[in-house]
Design a protein around this motif. Structure first.
Motif, PDB file in Angstrom:
ATOM      1  N   CYS A   1      32.253  38.900  39.324  1.00 49.87           N
ATOM      2  CA  CYS A   1      33.532  39.167  38.673  1.00 49.87           C
ATOM      3  C   CYS A   1      34.560  39.291  39.794  1.00 49.87           C
ATOM      4  O   CYS A   1      34.318  39.969  40.795  1.00 49.87           O
ATOM      5  CB  CYS A   1      33.480  40.457  37.869  1.00 49.87           C
ATOM      6  SG  CYS A   1      32.477  40.322  36.385  1.00 49.87           S
ATOM      7  N   ASP A   2      35.697  38.628  39.624  1.00 47.82           N
ATOM      8  CA  ASP A   2      36.640  38.478  40.730  1.00 47.82           C
ATOM      9  C   ASP A   2      38.001  39.097  40.391  1.00 47.82           C
ATOM     10  O   ASP A   2      38.437  39.009  39.244  1.00 47.82           O
ATOM     11  CB  ASP A   2      36.807  36.991  41.047  1.00 47.82           C
ATOM     12  CG  ASP A   2      35.469  36.285  41.353  1.00 47.82           C
ATOM     13  OD1 ASP A   2      34.422  36.752  40.865  1.00 47.82           O
ATOM     14  OD2 ASP A   2      35.483  35.286  42.079  1.00 47.82           O
ATOM     15  N   HIS A   3      38.623  39.691  41.398  1.00 43.76           N
ATOM     16  CA  HIS A   3      39.911  40.413  41.341  1.00 43.76           C
ATOM     17  C   HIS A   3      39.673  41.910  41.160  1.00 43.76           C
ATOM     18  O   HIS A   3      39.754  42.655  42.107  1.00 43.76           O
ATOM     19  CB  HIS A   3      40.867  39.883  40.252  1.00 43.76           C
ATOM     20  CG  HIS A   3      41.531  38.599  40.633  1.00 43.76           C
ATOM     21  ND1 HIS A   3      42.458  38.518  41.640  1.00 43.76           N
ATOM     22  CD2 HIS A   3      41.379  37.355  40.145  1.00 43.76           C
ATOM     23  CE1 HIS A   3      42.855  37.249  41.746  1.00 43.76           C
ATOM     24  NE2 HIS A   3      42.210  36.535  40.860  1.00 43.76           N
ATOM     25  N   LEU A   4      39.506  42.390  39.899  1.00 47.26           N
ATOM     26  CA  LEU A   4      39.009  43.750  39.610  1.00 47.26           C
ATOM     27  C   LEU A   4      39.960  44.900  39.911  1.00 47.26           C
ATOM     28  O   LEU A   4      39.522  46.060  39.993  1.00 47.26           O
ATOM     29  CB  LEU A   4      37.684  43.999  40.365  1.00 47.26           C
ATOM     30  CG  LEU A   4      36.606  42.938  40.157  1.00 47.26           C
ATOM     31  CD1 LEU A   4      35.398  43.240  41.055  1.00 47.26           C
ATOM     32  CD2 LEU A   4      36.165  42.891  38.696  1.00 47.26           C
ATOM     33  N   GLU A   5      41.255  44.618  40.048  1.00 44.75           N
ATOM     34  CA  GLU A   5      42.202  45.698  40.334  1.00 44.75           C
ATOM     35  C   GLU A   5      42.161  46.808  39.269  1.00 44.75           C
ATOM     36  O   GLU A   5      42.360  47.974  39.568  1.00 44.75           O
ATOM     37  CB  GLU A   5      43.628  45.140  40.446  1.00 44.75           C
ATOM     38  CG  GLU A   5      43.994  44.574  41.830  1.00 44.75           C
ATOM     39  CD  GLU A   5      43.449  43.175  42.123  1.00 44.75           C
ATOM     40  OE1 GLU A   5      42.599  42.669  41.355  1.00 44.75           O
ATOM     41  OE2 GLU A   5      43.869  42.587  43.146  1.00 44.75           O
TER      42      GLU A   5
ATOM     43  N   CYS B   1      39.968  35.652  32.408  1.00 44.61           N
ATOM     44  CA  CYS B   1      39.986  36.569  31.266  1.00 44.61           C
ATOM     45  C   CYS B   1      41.075  37.607  31.532  1.00 44.61           C
ATOM     46  O   CYS B   1      40.940  38.445  32.423  1.00 44.61           O
ATOM     47  CB  CYS B   1      38.609  37.226  31.135  1.00 44.61           C
ATOM     48  SG  CYS B   1      38.467  38.351  29.734  1.00 44.61           S
ATOM     49  N   GLU B   2      42.179  37.502  30.809  1.00 47.47           N
ATOM     50  CA  GLU B   2      43.339  38.352  31.099  1.00 47.47           C
ATOM     51  C   GLU B   2      44.289  38.309  29.914  1.00 47.47           C
ATOM     52  O   GLU B   2      44.272  37.348  29.141  1.00 47.47           O
ATOM     53  CB  GLU B   2      44.016  37.832  32.383  1.00 47.47           C
ATOM     54  CG  GLU B   2      45.107  38.695  32.958  1.00 47.47           C
ATOM     55  CD  GLU B   2      44.646  40.108  33.262  1.00 47.47           C
ATOM     56  OE1 GLU B   2      45.103  41.024  32.558  1.00 47.47           O
ATOM     57  OE2 GLU B   2      43.823  40.302  34.192  1.00 47.47           O
ATOM     58  N   HIS B   3      45.138  39.312  29.768  1.00 48.18           N
ATOM     59  CA  HIS B   3      46.038  39.336  28.609  1.00 48.18           C
ATOM     60  C   HIS B   3      47.002  38.152  28.609  1.00 48.18           C
ATOM     61  O   HIS B   3      47.436  37.718  27.549  1.00 48.18           O
ATOM     62  CB  HIS B   3      46.778  40.676  28.515  1.00 48.18           C
ATOM     63  CG  HIS B   3      47.791  40.899  29.593  1.00 48.18           C
ATOM     64  ND1 HIS B   3      49.111  40.546  29.451  1.00 48.18           N
ATOM     65  CD2 HIS B   3      47.670  41.406  30.833  1.00 48.18           C
ATOM     66  CE1 HIS B   3      49.757  40.851  30.562  1.00 48.18           C
ATOM     67  NE2 HIS B   3      48.913  41.368  31.415  1.00 48.18           N
TER      68      HIS B   3
ATOM     69  N   ASP C   1      40.133  41.538  34.881  1.00 47.53           N
ATOM     70  CA  ASP C   1      40.814  42.808  35.129  1.00 47.53           C
ATOM     71  C   ASP C   1      41.702  42.796  36.378  1.00 47.53           C
ATOM     72  O   ASP C   1      41.752  43.763  37.132  1.00 47.53           O
ATOM     73  CB  ASP C   1      39.782  43.961  35.187  1.00 47.53           C
ATOM     74  CG  ASP C   1      38.999  44.071  33.862  1.00 47.53           C
ATOM     75  OD1 ASP C   1      39.583  43.775  32.808  1.00 47.53           O
ATOM     76  OD2 ASP C   1      37.819  44.443  33.911  1.00 47.53           O
ATOM     77  N   GLN C   2      42.440  41.680  36.548  1.00 46.83           N
ATOM     78  CA  GLN C   2      43.377  41.586  37.686  1.00 46.83           C
ATOM     79  C   GLN C   2      44.682  42.308  37.368  1.00 46.83           C
ATOM     80  O   GLN C   2      45.257  42.980  38.225  1.00 46.83           O
ATOM     81  CB  GLN C   2      43.674  40.113  38.008  1.00 46.83           C
ATOM     82  CG  GLN C   2      44.707  39.942  39.126  1.00 46.83           C
ATOM     83  CD  GLN C   2      45.142  38.485  39.331  1.00 46.83           C
ATOM     84  OE1 GLN C   2      44.792  37.605  38.543  1.00 46.83           O
ATOM     85  NE2 GLN C   2      45.883  38.250  40.388  1.00 46.83           N
ATOM     86  N   LEU C   3      45.171  42.128  36.128  1.00 50.77           N
ATOM     87  CA  LEU C   3      46.489  42.651  35.767  1.00 50.77           C
ATOM     88  C   LEU C   3      46.414  43.735  34.690  1.00 50.77           C
ATOM     89  O   LEU C   3      47.397  44.438  34.447  1.00 50.77           O
ATOM     90  CB  LEU C   3      47.389  41.496  35.278  1.00 50.77           C
ATOM     91  CG  LEU C   3      47.486  40.290  36.226  1.00 50.77           C
ATOM     92  CD1 LEU C   3      48.125  39.097  35.520  1.00 50.77           C
ATOM     93  CD2 LEU C   3      48.287  40.641  37.484  1.00 50.77           C
ATOM     94  N   SER C   4      45.256  43.829  34.038  1.00 51.17           N
ATOM     95  CA  SER C   4      45.074  44.826  32.979  1.00 51.17           C
ATOM     96  C   SER C   4      43.577  44.929  32.710  1.00 51.17           C
ATOM     97  O   SER C   4      42.814  44.107  33.203  1.00 51.17           O
ATOM     98  CB  SER C   4      45.775  44.367  31.693  1.00 51.17           C
ATOM     99  OG  SER C   4      45.184  43.156  31.224  1.00 51.17           O
ATOM    100  N   ASN C   5      43.162  45.946  31.943  1.00 49.24           N
ATOM    101  CA  ASN C   5      41.738  46.058  31.615  1.00 49.24           C
ATOM    102  C   ASN C   5      41.488  45.594  30.186  1.00 49.24           C
ATOM    103  O   ASN C   5      41.897  46.250  29.238  1.00 49.24           O
ATOM    104  CB  ASN C   5      41.230  47.488  31.814  1.00 49.24           C
ATOM    105  CG  ASN C   5      39.708  47.567  31.702  1.00 49.24           C
ATOM    106  OD1 ASN C   5      39.134  47.173  30.694  1.00 49.24           O
ATOM    107  ND2 ASN C   5      39.054  48.029  32.746  1.00 49.24           N
TER     108      ASN C   5
END
Ligand code: ZN
Length: 393
Positions: free
Chosen positions: A252-256, A204-206, A233-237
């Motif tokens: 939920c994985d990554h989460l930056e 799930c990402e832009h 939410d690795q590269l954006s929210n």
């Protein structure tokens, strides 16, 4: 009568914040831990003198994409020369390059090329490894990849948990709506029919898929009896973490890029946060996941290699322990908990990742001064022995 007693050891049965107390011995019966601190001369079929070494639960690598063909060395060089992720994707590189390689590989070639990566993780003490599909994209190729993953699980000495990465990238020229419908109506039921996956995952990402598509896939997965997980939410929210946590995903994985409200949703729903410092490192990111807020909120933090051909070609759980500590500030016991009990929680398993009585007897023996050593020294460490369900792996 026990099957095996490991004695003269420092057995760390469990990790979490605080100082774990090691036991001097451990008894095993029927592939499970039966007792800690057992008398060294208790009746047993076999006895193992650990010579004062430390004994840990086998590592649980709960997030990998290690089943693929080819490699993406060219992409790494391009990134060093200044190309962005988007530049590489525009030239047909990135995930699509691996999709082409997987399309051209047979199931056997996928197994042959992926096995050395699985074995690399095992050599460093991994006894459970999650492997995702997601490079097939067509129904036939996703099933081929999942069948290859099932065969990797027959290696011996390791437990492979398969995940159908349902939404990873769009096949070239296919509209998103049509692709999501195909996943829900064809691929997911086919995966469930052949019991090829324990869980379903979504990116799930832009640059990938939105929250509504993710939830539509999760609804169908739940109907089919599959657990859900998400890359969020690795590269954006995008709000993916909150939506996934409220849906009831395992992790939920990554989460930056998560925010306070996302952390609150994870804490309220018992969602595991899987941190992937290998991808953060390889992409030379600067936005860190908010570790101290996750810690304060009591969200369990798991760690994984994210072993994949593009953003995390890291075939080393021990490197991950070190990176989690140096880059994200995890304490040694948090880092080891992340690769043991919390990694198991991300897979929905409470019989793995600990050596408490009743747990699977997956354990490793190390000639190091203590668990802190893993976050201190980078490289040059190997377990002396790895045991899987009570027998040498
Ligand atoms: Zn991933």
């Amino acid at each position: 009568m026990y099957d095996l007693i490991v004695h003269n050891a420092h057995v760390y049965p469990d990790f979490r914040t605080g100082t774990p107390a090691p036991a001097a011995s451990m008894a095993i019966t029927g592939g499970r831990v039966s007792e800690l601190g057992v008398a060294a001369d208790a009746p047993a079929r076999e006895r193992l003198d650990a010579d004062g070494a430390i004994v840990l639960p086998g590592f649980v690598d709960c997030h990998t994409h290690l089943c693929f063909a080819g490699n993406r060395m060219d992409e790494h060089a391009a990134r060093l020369a200044g190309a962005s992720y988007a530049d590489i994707a525009a030239k047909g590189g990135g995930i699509r390059a691996t999709v082409r390689a997987v399309d051209q590989a047979t199931e056997q070639q996928l197994v042959d090329q992926s096995l050395p990566r699985l074995q690399a993780l095992m050599r460093e003490g991994a006894t459970t490894v999650e492997i995702k599909s997601g490079y097939g994209l067509s129904v036939a190729n996703e099933l081929k990849q999942l069948r290859a993953i099932r065969r990797l699980g027959e290696t011996g000495g390791v437990r492979v948990t398969p995940t159908f990465l349902a939404l990873h990238a769009l096949p070239e020229g296919v509209p998103a709506e049509k692709y999501v419908r195909q996943v829900i109506e064809e691929t997911l039921p086919a995966v469930a029919r052949e019991s090829l996956a324990d869980s379903v995952d979504v990116f799930c990402e832009h640059i990938a898929f939105g929250v509504a598509d993710m939830l539509a896939v999760f609804e169908r997965a739940r109907e089919l009896g599959l657990a859900c997980r998400a890359h969020t939410d690795q590269l954006s929210n995008l709000g993916g973490t909150r939506a996934a946590a409220e849906f009831g995903v395992l992790s939920c994985d990554h989460l930056e890029y998560i925010r306070t409200e996302d952390i609150a949703a994870m804490a309220a729903n018992g969602t595991v946060a899987v941190l992937l410092p290998g991808a953060y490192y390889c992409l030379r990111e600067s936005q860190q996941p908010p570790v101290s807020e996750l810690r304060e909120a009591g969200v369990p933090m798991a760690l994984a290699t994210d072993l994949n051909p593009g953003t995390s070609p890291v075939a080393s759980p021990l490197a991950i322990l070190h990176l989690a500590s140096t880059l994200f500030g995890l304490h040694a016991d948090e880092a080891v908990a992340g690769l043991t009990r919390h990694g198991a929680h991300a897979l929905g398993r409470d019989d793995l990742g600990t050596l408490n009585p009743g747990a699977r007897a997956d354990f490793t023996i190390w000639d190091v001064a203590g668990p802190e050593f893993f976050t201190y020294q980078l490289g040059g460490i190997r377990p002396r022995n790895v045991y899987f369900e009570g027998t040498p792996a």
